[in-house]
Design an enzyme around this catalytic site. Sequence first.
Site, short mmCIF file in Angstrom:
data_model
loop_
_atom_site.label_atom_id
_atom_site.label_comp_id
_atom_site.label_asym_id
_atom_site.label_seq_id
_atom_site.Cartn_x
_atom_site.Cartn_y
_atom_site.Cartn_z
N LYS A 128 0.31 3.67 -2.82
CA LYS A 128 -0.76 4.66 -2.80
C LYS A 128 -0.23 6.08 -2.66
O LYS A 128 -0.92 7.05 -3.00
CB LYS A 128 -1.76 4.33 -1.69
CG LYS A 128 -2.53 3.05 -1.98
CD LYS A 128 -3.29 2.53 -0.77
CE LYS A 128 -3.97 1.19 -1.13
NZ LYS A 128 -4.44 0.46 0.04
N SER B 142 0.80 -1.23 0.00
CA SER B 142 0.00 0.00 0.00
C SER B 142 0.83 1.28 0.00
O SER B 142 0.27 2.37 -0.14
CB SER B 142 -0.95 0.01 1.20
OG SER B 142 -2.02 -0.88 0.99
N SER C 295 -6.34 3.56 3.91
CA SER C 295 -5.64 2.69 2.96
C SER C 295 -6.63 1.91 2.09
O SER C 295 -6.40 0.75 1.73
CB SER C 295 -4.70 1.71 3.69
OG SER C 295 -3.76 1.16 2.79
N LYS D 27 2.71 6.63 4.89
CA LYS D 27 1.88 5.48 4.49
C LYS D 27 2.50 4.16 4.89
O LYS D 27 3.69 3.93 4.68
CB LYS D 27 1.69 5.52 2.98
CG LYS D 27 0.62 4.58 2.47
CD LYS D 27 -0.77 5.06 2.83
CE LYS D 27 -1.80 3.96 2.66
NZ LYS D 27 -1.69 2.90 3.69
#
Length: 391
Positions: free
Chosen positions: A62, A59, A124, A235
């Site tokens: 992202k 993730s 997320s 993140k």
Amino acid sequence: MTKLLTVLALPAAVVALAVPAVAAAPQFDTPAPVAFMEDVSTGAVLFARDADRRMPPASMAKMMTVYTAFQMIQRGDLKLNTEFEVRPETWAKWHGPQAGSTMFLSSGERVSVANLLYGIVTLSGNDACIVLAEGISGTEQAFVERMNEDAAKLGLKNSHFGTANGWPDGGVTYVTARDLATLAAATIQQHPKLYKQFYSRRDFTWGKTMGGGQAITQANRDPLLGRVAGADGLKTGHTDEAGYGFTGSAEQNGRRLVMVLAGLSSFNQRAQESVRFMEWGFRAWQAKPVVKAGREVGTAAVQMGSASEVKLVAPKDLNITIPSGSRPQLAGRIVYDGPIKAPIKQGAHVADLVVSSPGLPEQRMPLVAGADVAEAGFFGRAWRGLTGLFG
């Protein structure tokens, strides 16, 4: 041509860069197979372990999706209040436990760009990424092309994106820790207002529970928020293939650090190591003033200008990062591609001050033109051409 000037030979505009003793870089031990930390304020790499290894980002990919959206918002091509509809096919694919992290979007609902960004950063949400990508570009793959174009412009030489949410795709998507740090720094520096708005939120509420219809609130998984002073992003990521990873940032007393850890074995280990790593960065290293804002550091040669050289000044207070409590021997030089072709605008970044010391990372800071330099007229260009010919 690249020209180098020794800073120690320059007049007293530069704070003394040579002091006795040599400092060794502080040591840090971590079970993370991949680790990287940079002091964005000075450009100093404080720690690097396998930082250029290509790896799945999970993730953390992202961050690239969000950066591309931020770029479009800054250009005026995308508005935060624009709404996109959740396509039934998208909902069906990214709904349920097999679809990973979710924003709990509903089929057919319309969601603003701002709320999708909260869903991506804070929750997320894999579903939020795809809805945003399809809303902007029509298809996820068309949006991914935008992501790769932006990555290339940022100089992410060892990264490629095949999905908008980092879902495993057989190795098409890969990054390096160094590239993730570059992406994080660019997000923070190029989009400070959007970064502040979206990346430091502690939780976000979206969707309702089945049956009871109660609002669903999910916490931000960022392990630094509330644990490290000044932490404000970025993140986490996790898949079976990638392990547990995190790209994070914090700012204390004007020092901005960006860190990346990857390949850790558990949620708790990621949290513990992230806090420990960031605290080490602030505790084991300190800032040392080098040049005050507006002070002249040297000059650079000018080609075909109304003047033969331009003064180089510090655009802000320039600091270097050194081990805490140390007094290392430092050497500096001015580096630029030159002679610099006129015209030159005052304040333009035209050179760098590079400071180095044995055993410590080299640090590069910008220098700007101290005045406008116009392009020389015809006779001036002719005269400079002749003098250049005959030395």
